[in-house]
Design a protein around this motif. Structure first.
Motif, PDB file in Angstrom:
ATOM      1  N   UNK A   1      22.284 -27.287  60.077  1.00  0.00           N
ATOM      2  CA  UNK A   1      23.060 -26.767  60.989  1.00  0.00           C
ATOM      3  C   UNK A   1      22.122 -25.800  61.942  1.00  0.00           C
ATOM      4  N   UNK A   2      21.405 -24.887  61.434  1.00  0.00           N
ATOM      5  CA  UNK A   2      20.376 -24.302  62.213  1.00  0.00           C
ATOM      6  C   UNK A   2      19.563 -25.126  63.123  1.00  0.00           C
ATOM      7  N   UNK A   3      18.905 -26.056  62.434  1.00  0.00           N
ATOM      8  CA  UNK A   3      18.032 -27.001  63.248  1.00  0.00           C
ATOM      9  C   UNK A   3      18.866 -27.814  64.313  1.00  0.00           C
ATOM     10  N   UNK A   4      20.130 -28.076  64.070  1.00  0.00           N
ATOM     11  CA  UNK A   4      20.776 -28.791  65.136  1.00  0.00           C
ATOM     12  C   UNK A   4      21.173 -27.860  66.336  1.00  0.00           C
ATOM     13  N   UNK A   5      21.320 -26.824  66.040  1.00  0.00           N
ATOM     14  CA  UNK A   5      21.796 -25.897  66.912  1.00  0.00           C
ATOM     15  C   UNK A   5      20.528 -25.523  67.987  1.00  0.00           C
ATOM     16  N   UNK A   6      19.420 -25.186  67.189  1.00  0.00           N
ATOM     17  CA  UNK A   6      18.260 -24.737  67.830  1.00  0.00           C
ATOM     18  C   UNK A   6      17.814 -25.895  68.426  1.00  0.00           C
ATOM     19  N   UNK A   7      17.490 -27.029  68.164  1.00  0.00           N
ATOM     20  CA  UNK A   7      17.104 -28.467  68.851  1.00  0.00           C
ATOM     21  C   UNK A   7      17.928 -28.572  70.004  1.00  0.00           C
ATOM     22  N   UNK A   8      19.267 -28.399  69.759  1.00  0.00           N
ATOM     23  CA  UNK A   8      20.315 -28.923  70.881  1.00  0.00           C
ATOM     24  C   UNK A   8      19.905 -27.783  72.064  1.00  0.00           C
TER      25      UNK A   8
END
Lengths: 236, 232
Positions: free
Chosen positions: B115-122
């Protein structure tokens, strides 16, 4: 497409939510020429540049580029507010060149050349996002130049810069042009348009009203809108 | 009584008590393995979720976010059901082994890192998209760039994941069994020693656990500050 034509926009149209933002826009960019696109805010200048660079697909018409495959004309784009990666100045240049598929030694050589040419060597190891606005735009220009484009597209490249930084950017652009690079740019700075433009396109409400050599445009604009724009009238 | 326990706890730490060292070593091996596995799964998946568009994507994001709060005992139960003799993976005979504990902790940590990766990459893609595409990079080629540029934030998330893995007790208790010298971790040992009244050992383990979590957070904070100063 004629021999020295790098890019041809053919009847470009763009609609968003039923509103036509560009209508029937056609023009050519020839090798080594400097084309300035003028017009008020909302005329569609930035949108047109993005379509020309392939970042946005037009709703109608097409953009034709010279050459195919490895012989295709190379293009680069510099934005009003350059986006720098969270890396050093040198790493930003290297990354752009890596995306072009260049090998390590070639990248290194071009990085060094770009740093040298744009006076960025003393800043090479610094975080690119820590540079001043003028330095960042110089780096953006260096990054574009390092990819050896035949055509450089610039969207108001100096709008956020002070006169000294603007001067540095303009000098670089004139040098690029002298070396044979074609330039297409937008600006709201009429002085800059006079200094850099060889040809002018005047865009208003998504339509081209004038395509003419720069001296003719500034001395005798044909359309009422262009005359008003040059006179600084608040027509819109 | 508690003063004595604390003093004894410090002496256990100072003397590097073999039982203490064994439990700490196993805990670190299990949690670090789980983190490495979780990163291998969650970083690419998080990036893919950030950059892809498909029907039901919103639902997947909501589920991933919700799974960050997955109760450890539920994760433990799921792994237990999978690895028990009558379960689909029972033939592997992994139940009550460190491998089962690694699996349980991985299940707990994957949603956090994903979830953190998704949010940061987005967020980074929103900032970088135009520039990267203008340089000829598509979404797929942008993934390494985005992961690297988001490294400091991602590291913080990974350390948060490590904190969750090393501090949880329910899942490893269910799938590990708290077998001395084999599957006993710091958290399960603290539970057991407290029940036994061996507060010195429990306190010693608590101090070590707290120190590890504090040390990691200090490291994450230091790295973030250093990176901001250096790269902006």
């Amino acid at each position: 497409m004629s021999g020295d034509c790098l890019l041809r926009a053919e009847n470009i149209g763009f609609e968003a939510r039923g509103v036509a933002l560009l209508r029937g826009v056609s023009f050519e960019v020839r090798a080594g020429r400097r084309l300035v696109i003028l017009g008020p805010n909302g005329a569609g200048k930035s949108l047109l540049l993005r379509i020309c660079h392939g970042l946005i697909a037009p709703s109608q018409g097409r953009v034709v580029r010279a050459g195919e495959g490895v012989r295709a004309a190379r293009q680069a784009m510099v934005f009003q507010r350059p986006v720098m990666l969270r890396r050093s100045v040198r790493a930003n240049l290297d990354h752009a060149l890596a995306l072009q598929g260049l090998s390590g030694p070639d990248r290194k050589a071009r990085c060094e050349a770009a740093l040298e040419r744009f006076g960025l060597m003393p800043l090479a190891g610094r975080g690119a996002r820590l540079l001043s606005g003028g330095e960042q735009q110089r780096l953006a220009l260096a990054r574009a130049w390092a990819t050896r484009p035949d055509l450089l597209i610039l969207d108001e490249p100096t709008s956020a810069l002070d006169p000294a930084s603007t001067r540095l950017i303009e000098d670089s652009l004139l040098q690029f042009s002298a070396e044979g690079m074609a330039l297409v740019m937008t600006t709201h700075d009429l002085g800059q348009a006079r200094r850099l433009g060889e040809e002018v396109i005047f865009l208003d409400r998504g339509q081209i009203l004038e395509t003419t050599p720069a001296p003719a445009f500034f001395s005798a604009p044909v359309s009422r809108e262009a005359r008003g724009y040059l006179a600084g009238e608040l027509l819109w | 009584m508690s003063d004595t326990a604390i003093i004894t706890a410090f002496s256990l730490i100072a003397e590097a008590d073999p039982a203490l060292v064994q439990v700490i070593g196993l805990s670190l091996r299990v949690s670090l393995s789980a983190i490495v596995l979780a990163c291998l799964i969650a970083l690419p998946l998080g990036a893919a979720l950030a950059l892809s568009r498909f029907p039901g994507r919103g639902g997947v994001i909501v589920i991933c976010n919700a799974l960050m709060g997955l109760p450890p005992v539920v994760a433990g139960l799921l792994i237990y059901l999978l690895l028990s003799r009558s379960g689909p993976l029972g033939s592997l005979e992994l139940l009550f082994t460190p491998a089962a504990m690694i699996a349980a902790q991985t299940v707990l940590v994957v949603p956090i890192i994903l979830s953190l990766t998704r949010s940061m990459i987005e967020e980074l893609w929103g900032e970088y998209e135009e520039q990267l595409r203008s340089l000829g990079s598509g979404r797929l080629r942008a993934v390494p760039t985005l992961l690297w540029d988001g490294r400091v934030g991602l590291l913080t998330g990974i350390l948060a994941g490590f904190g969750r893995a090393s501090a949880e007790v329910g899942a490893v208790l269910i799938v590990g069994g708290n077998i001395a010298g084999h599957t006993r971790t710091m958290t399960t040992a603290i539970t057991l020693e407290t029940n036994r009244g061996n507060l010195a050992m429990a306190v010693a383990l608590g101090i070590i656990l707290l120190s590890i979590v504090l040390g990691l957070n200090a490291l994450a904070f230091g790295l973030t500050q250093w990176s901001r100063r250096r790269m902006g």
